[in-house]
Design a protein around this motif. Structure first.
Motif, PDB file in Angstrom:
ATOM      1  N   LEU A 107       0.832  -1.204   0.000  1.00  0.00           N
ATOM      2  CA  LEU A 107       0.000   0.000   0.000  1.00  0.00           C
ATOM      3  C   LEU A 107       0.866   1.253   0.000  1.00  0.00           C
ATOM      4  N   GLN A 108       2.050   1.133   0.549  1.00  0.00           N
ATOM      5  CA  GLN A 108       2.970   2.266   0.638  1.00  0.00           C
ATOM      6  C   GLN A 108       3.835   2.426  -0.602  1.00  0.00           C
ATOM      7  N   HIS A 109       4.142   1.294  -1.283  1.00  0.00           N
ATOM      8  CA  HIS A 109       5.075   1.329  -2.411  1.00  0.00           C
ATOM      9  C   HIS A 109       4.957   0.021  -3.196  1.00  0.00           C
ATOM     10  N   ASN A 110       5.178   0.067  -4.500  1.00  0.00           N
ATOM     11  CA  ASN A 110       5.219  -1.157  -5.295  1.00  0.00           C
ATOM     12  C   ASN A 110       6.560  -1.853  -5.060  1.00  0.00           C
ATOM     13  N   TYR A 111       6.521  -3.149  -4.824  1.00  0.00           N
ATOM     14  CA  TYR A 111       7.741  -3.918  -4.599  1.00  0.00           C
ATOM     15  C   TYR A 111       7.737  -5.180  -5.436  1.00  0.00           C
ATOM     16  N   CYS A 112       8.939  -5.682  -5.716  1.00  0.00           N
ATOM     17  CA  CYS A 112       9.087  -6.993  -6.338  1.00  0.00           C
ATOM     18  C   CYS A 112       9.319  -8.012  -5.218  1.00  0.00           C
ATOM     19  N   VAL A 113       9.369  -9.282  -5.580  1.00  0.00           N
ATOM     20  CA  VAL A 113       9.543 -10.350  -4.594  1.00  0.00           C
ATOM     21  C   VAL A 113      10.838 -10.156  -3.802  1.00  0.00           C
ATOM     22  N   ARG A 114      11.923  -9.867  -4.509  1.00  0.00           N
ATOM     23  CA  ARG A 114      13.216  -9.718  -3.834  1.00  0.00           C
ATOM     24  C   ARG A 114      13.185  -8.591  -2.800  1.00  0.00           C
ATOM     25  N   ALA A 115      12.612  -7.465  -3.156  1.00  0.00           N
ATOM     26  CA  ALA A 115      12.543  -6.337  -2.224  1.00  0.00           C
ATOM     27  C   ALA A 115      11.674  -6.675  -1.017  1.00  0.00           C
ATOM     28  N   LEU A 116      10.569  -7.337  -1.252  1.00  0.00           N
ATOM     29  CA  LEU A 116       9.703  -7.742  -0.138  1.00  0.00           C
ATOM     30  C   LEU A 116      10.432  -8.720   0.781  1.00  0.00           C
ATOM     31  N   ALA A 117      11.162  -9.654   0.186  1.00  0.00           N
ATOM     32  CA  ALA A 117      11.907 -10.636   0.981  1.00  0.00           C
ATOM     33  C   ALA A 117      12.928  -9.940   1.878  1.00  0.00           C
ATOM     34  N   ARG A 118      13.613  -8.953   1.339  1.00  0.00           N
ATOM     35  CA  ARG A 118      14.588  -8.209   2.148  1.00  0.00           C
ATOM     36  C   ARG A 118      13.896  -7.432   3.264  1.00  0.00           C
ATOM     37  N   LYS A 119      12.815  -6.771   2.939  1.00  0.00           N
ATOM     38  CA  LYS A 119      12.106  -5.971   3.956  1.00  0.00           C
ATOM     39  C   LYS A 119      11.552  -6.846   5.078  1.00  0.00           C
ATOM     40  N   LEU A 120      11.028  -8.015   4.714  1.00  0.00           N
ATOM     41  CA  LEU A 120      10.395  -8.898   5.692  1.00  0.00           C
ATOM     42  C   LEU A 120      11.379  -9.879   6.337  1.00  0.00           C
ATOM     43  N   GLU A 121      12.589  -9.937   5.781  1.00  0.00           N
ATOM     44  CA  GLU A 121      13.622 -10.859   6.251  1.00  0.00           C
ATOM     45  C   GLU A 121      13.159 -12.309   6.208  1.00  0.00           C
ATOM     46  N   ILE A 122      12.537 -12.678   5.085  1.00  0.00           N
ATOM     47  CA  ILE A 122      12.159 -14.063   4.813  1.00  0.00           C
ATOM     48  C   ILE A 122      12.624 -14.405   3.403  1.00  0.00           C
ATOM     49  N   SER A 123      12.536 -15.662   3.029  1.00  0.00           N
ATOM     50  CA  SER A 123      13.024 -16.087   1.717  1.00  0.00           C
ATOM     51  C   SER A 123      12.114 -15.595   0.592  1.00  0.00           C
ATOM     52  N   GLU A 124      12.689 -15.500  -0.589  1.00  0.00           N
ATOM     53  CA  GLU A 124      11.906 -15.109  -1.763  1.00  0.00           C
ATOM     54  C   GLU A 124      10.824 -16.151  -2.053  1.00  0.00           C
ATOM     55  N   ALA A 125      11.140 -17.419  -1.816  1.00  0.00           N
ATOM     56  CA  ALA A 125      10.149 -18.484  -2.029  1.00  0.00           C
ATOM     57  C   ALA A 125       8.946 -18.300  -1.110  1.00  0.00           C
ATOM     58  N   ALA A 126       9.213 -17.927   0.147  1.00  0.00           N
ATOM     59  CA  ALA A 126       8.113 -17.703   1.099  1.00  0.00           C
ATOM     60  C   ALA A 126       7.269 -16.514   0.660  1.00  0.00           C
ATOM     61  N   VAL A 127       7.935 -15.446   0.209  1.00  0.00           N
ATOM     62  CA  VAL A 127       7.203 -14.269  -0.274  1.00  0.00           C
ATOM     63  C   VAL A 127       6.332 -14.657  -1.463  1.00  0.00           C
TER      64      VAL A 127
END
Length: 142
Positions: free
Chosen positions: A23-43
């Motif tokens: 809602l705050q910003h468009n993200y790709c899987v990799r960016a979300l994984a970094r922000k959430l500190e979880i794997s890209e597969a989990a994202v």
């Protein structure tokens, strides 16, 4: 919109965090994984659930898919929840019908001292020790 599917999708804490981030910003899987500190597969798995619920849309940018929240779906869900909150409670009256059989039996108990706490609260209100009751029943006070 499948409300149940949508509510289940956002009931997960990680998915709710993903929605909040998107809602705050468009993200790709990799960016979300970094922000959430979880794997890209989990994202990716979480995004799949959110997409299937109709809450996300994706836009291809180069090699990466960037995700955004379908705010129309979110607003529609919010409106339905708001409408639920506006539903007025109707008083149960065994004399007029409308009570479920179990409730009607509770209301017809002649001795409030034999009632369970739940029934006392239903028929006699929160302060069931005094001589007043809510008017939901034909109870006779002892």
């Amino acid at each position: 919109m499948d409300k149940t599917l949508l509510l289940k999708a956002i009931a997960d804490e990680t998915r709710l965090k993903i929605v909040t981030l998107l809602l705050q910003h468009n993200y790709c899987v990799r960016a979300l994984a970094r922000k959430l500190e979880i794997s890209e597969a989990a994202v990716s798995q979480h995004l799949k659930v959110l997409r299937e619920a109709g809450l996300l849309v994706g836009e291809k940018k180069g090699y990466f898919m960037h995700y955004d929240v379908n705010r129309d779906v979110l607003h529609e869900l919010a409106s339905e929840i708001e409408a639920l909150a506006e539903i007025e409670r109707e008083a149960c009256s065994p004399m007029q019908g409308g009570c479920q059989n179990k409730e009607a039996e509770k209301c017809h108990n002649q001795d409030k001292n034999k009632c369970s706490d739940e029934v006392k609260e239903f028929c006699h209100g929160h302060n069931h020790d005094n001589e007043t009751h809510t008017g939901h029943c034909k109870c006779h006070h002892s």
